[in-house]
Design an enzyme around this catalytic site. Structure first.
Site, mmCIF file in Angstrom:
data_model
loop_
_atom_site.group_PDB
_atom_site.id
_atom_site.type_symbol
_atom_site.label_atom_id
_atom_site.label_comp_id
_atom_site.label_asym_id
_atom_site.label_seq_id
_atom_site.Cartn_x
_atom_site.Cartn_y
_atom_site.Cartn_z
ATOM 1 C CG HIS A 138 2.607 -19.160 -30.352
ATOM 2 N ND1 HIS A 138 2.399 -20.135 -31.300
ATOM 3 C CD2 HIS A 138 3.415 -18.230 -30.925
ATOM 4 C CE1 HIS A 138 3.068 -19.812 -32.400
ATOM 5 N NE2 HIS A 138 3.688 -18.657 -32.199
ATOM 6 C CG HIS B 166 3.948 -16.768 -27.188
ATOM 7 N ND1 HIS B 166 5.122 -17.502 -27.219
ATOM 8 C CD2 HIS B 166 4.079 -15.809 -28.158
ATOM 9 C CE1 HIS B 166 5.922 -17.012 -28.154
ATOM 10 N NE2 HIS B 166 5.328 -15.976 -28.726
HETATM 11 C C1 SIN Z 1 6.746 -17.162 -33.371
HETATM 12 O O1 SIN Z 1 7.844 -17.355 -33.886
HETATM 13 O O2 SIN Z 1 5.694 -17.685 -33.731
HETATM 14 C C2 SIN Z 1 6.687 -16.242 -32.213
HETATM 15 C C3 SIN Z 1 7.076 -14.893 -32.617
HETATM 16 C C4 SIN Z 1 6.376 -13.906 -31.751
HETATM 17 O O3 SIN Z 1 5.834 -14.279 -30.713
HETATM 18 O O4 SIN Z 1 6.311 -12.748 -32.137
#
Ligand code: SIN
Length: 536
Positions: A243, A350
């Site tokens: 992420h 993530h």
């Molecule tokens: C986020 O809220 O950026 C994460 C959502 C996701 O990983 O789909």
């Protein structure tokens, strides 16, 4: 002595709870095993929401196109189409069990936007969507007397017709199937035998294999490791999503700053506080995650900065506080006012796009074994997941899995074969604690440094050699000592780390989340990396 159920679900996130509710409604006895408390799941940490076509100006084709584009040529188009098309029906069920998605003043759904989406389509409950869904599902589960939730039960390994004991491994053959599993009763320190013709893995991801992750402590790849050890097909493990924006801190902790913040207008700034994403992709700050994470990595390497900045200043404080109450509060605890201060951010591991290979009925390659949610690889995500497609996949596949399992149970009775008790080792070693904690740290650092956002063959080979050493040490404890959660988690982390490296070494190209300096181009044909453990 074994405990007997029709179905055992391992994990208590959105996938496990939704599936359990549906199978139980067909009158089947279901045990949900969770290694901590029932509310400790990855689902709880999902901030962004659930991507689903609900708006007048949206359509399935556009969601499909965005998903395929993010997946960089590796999505299974049939999986994408079917999962996206079933989204609205499953979202309706979530609303029926009491999930209150955020609404605009006129009562229509408030739709968020995230990276890779060409329009607003993410249903959310402020910035605590996962928590709101999990609470509603837990309330529904508590009302169902066909479901037994067993907290602090750590599933260790599957028992199949060809693997009946802790050490009795055999090569799989076509007659193999699930009989049950061994699980450690953590509070009593005793391994119990569970018998069931169906096991559903919903153990979530494996973020803890990396030093920095947005995932909670429980994300140790348990389901994938168990499935792999039982000879089940696993695929695309090289595609770990980093992420782009987690809150930088001087400790290992990484709190997620949802992409929805960029969806509401935040921009990334480099160490000199200049915007840079427009140089990398036409969607700039809302480009797919692989592209944003690599751009941040490159900016950080060029400047030597420890973090970059996310800027949502200029938005009214009360608007930010009402749309992102959780993020606003955590930032405030770190002395950051989102409305006036830049937020220091770094990428963090993530989400895993690969996992236990399943078809669109959540069936794995082992009869009686099903997988759903992040642990599974259905082909929806391809080489890079589109934001907020994961909760969607979890609810759709839980529903499909429940239909398939109900059908399977009509034809399959529990095996009557006697299941041997677990035999714990009795060795002791005053170094055990030190070795476990050292190996835990070494593994996570190795993965972060050598198997991160940008890879090379040499780094991957270095990682592989180190993982092999760690494996030897940990298996010594596993065979000869009494098992305990930290040891079992490390054993699983080592397994999944090795799978990530194996798959990464086999991919001789850069695609989606897998980027290697040795093969920077994409091959003309997109293929899945599948791994099957034949010699058990
Ligand atoms: C986020 O809220 O950026 C994460 C959502 C996701 O990983 O789909």
């Amino acid at each position: 002595m074994s405990r007997n159920f029709d179905v055992i679900v391992v994990g208590s996130g959105i996938a496990g709870l939704s599936f359990a509710l549906q199978v139980a409604s067909a009158g089947r006895s279901v045990a949900i095993l969770t290694k901590k408390n029932r509310a400790d799941s990855n689902t709880n940490y999902a901030q962004g929401g659930i991507a689903c076509v609900t708006a007048q100006n949206d359509d399935f084709k556009s969601h499909l196109k965005d998903t395929l584009e993010a997946g960089d040529g590796l999505c299974d188009a049939v999986s994408v189409e079917e999962i996206i098309n079933e989204g609205p029906a499953r979202v309706k069920e979530l609303i029926e069990i009491g999930v209150h998605f955020s609404q605009l003043e006129d009562g229509s759904p408030s739709l968020g936007r995230e990276g890779g989406h060409s329009r607003r389509r993410v249903l959310h409950v402020q910035d605590i969507t996962g928590k709101a869904i999990e609470s509603a599902l837990l309330r529904a589960t508590a009302r169902n007397n066909h479901i037994t939730v067993l907290e602090h039960f750590f599933a260790i390994d599957l028992i199949t017709q060809n693997k009946l004991t802790k050490s009795g491994f055999a090569v799989r053959n076509d007659g193999d199937g699930v009989i049950g599993l061994y699980a450690l009763d953590v509070l009593k320190g005793r391994v119990e035998v569970f018998r069931a013709p169906v096991v559903m893995l919903t153990t979530g991801g494996l973020g803890q294999v990396y030093q920095f992750t947005t995932n909670p402590d429980i994300a140790t790849g348990d389901g994938i490791a168990m499935a792999y050890r039982a000879g089940v097909e696993v695929a695309n493990m090289e595609f770990v999503q980093f992420h782009p924006t987690s809150l930088y801190s001087s400790t290992n902790d990484r709190f997620l700053i949802s992409e929805a913040v960029r969806g509401e207008g935040a921009i990334l700034r480099n160490a000199d506080r200049r915007p840079f994403m427009k140089h990398h992709h036409p969607l700039a700050d809302l480009a797919p995650r692989d592209i944003v994470a690599r751009a941040i990595d490159s900016e950080m390497k060029q400047s030597g900065a420890r973090h970059l900045w996310l800027d949502i200043t200029g938005h009214p404080e009360e608007v930010l506080q009402s749309r992102f109450p959780n993020i606003f509060e955590v930032c405030a605890r770190h002395g950051i006012n989102m409305a006036t201060d830049l937020i220091p951010v770094v990428p963090a591991a993530h989400y895993l796009c690969g996992g236990v290979r399943t078809n669109l009925s959540a069936e794995t390659s082992l009869p009686g074994l099903y997988a759903c949610g992040e642990v599974a690889c259905t082909g929806l995500h391809g080489a890079n997941r589109l934001a907020s497609n994961s909760l969607l996949e979890a609810v759709v596949m839980a529903h499909r899995g429940s239909l398939a399992v109900t059908d399977y149970l009509k034809k399959h009775q529990p095996e009557s074969v006697a299941l041997p008790e677990w035999v714990d080792g009795d060795a002791e070693d005053s170094d055990e604690r030190v070795v476990l904690s050292h190996n835990w740290d070494e593994l996570r650092r190795t993965m972060w440094d050598y198997v991160g956002i940008v890879r090379t063959t040499k780094r991957l080979e270095r990682a592989r050699a180190r993982i092999q050493n760690l494996r030897n040490e940990i298996y010594d404890y596993y065979w000869n000592f009494k098992v305990e959660p930290r040891l079992l988690e490390l054993r699983n982390l080592i397994e999944v780390a090795d799978l990530i490296v194996q798959c990464a070494l086999r991919r001789k190209e850069s695609r989606g989340l897998h980027y290697t300096l040795d093969y920077p181009e994409k091959l003309p044909e997109a293929t899945n990396t599948t791994v099957l453990k034949r010699e058990l």
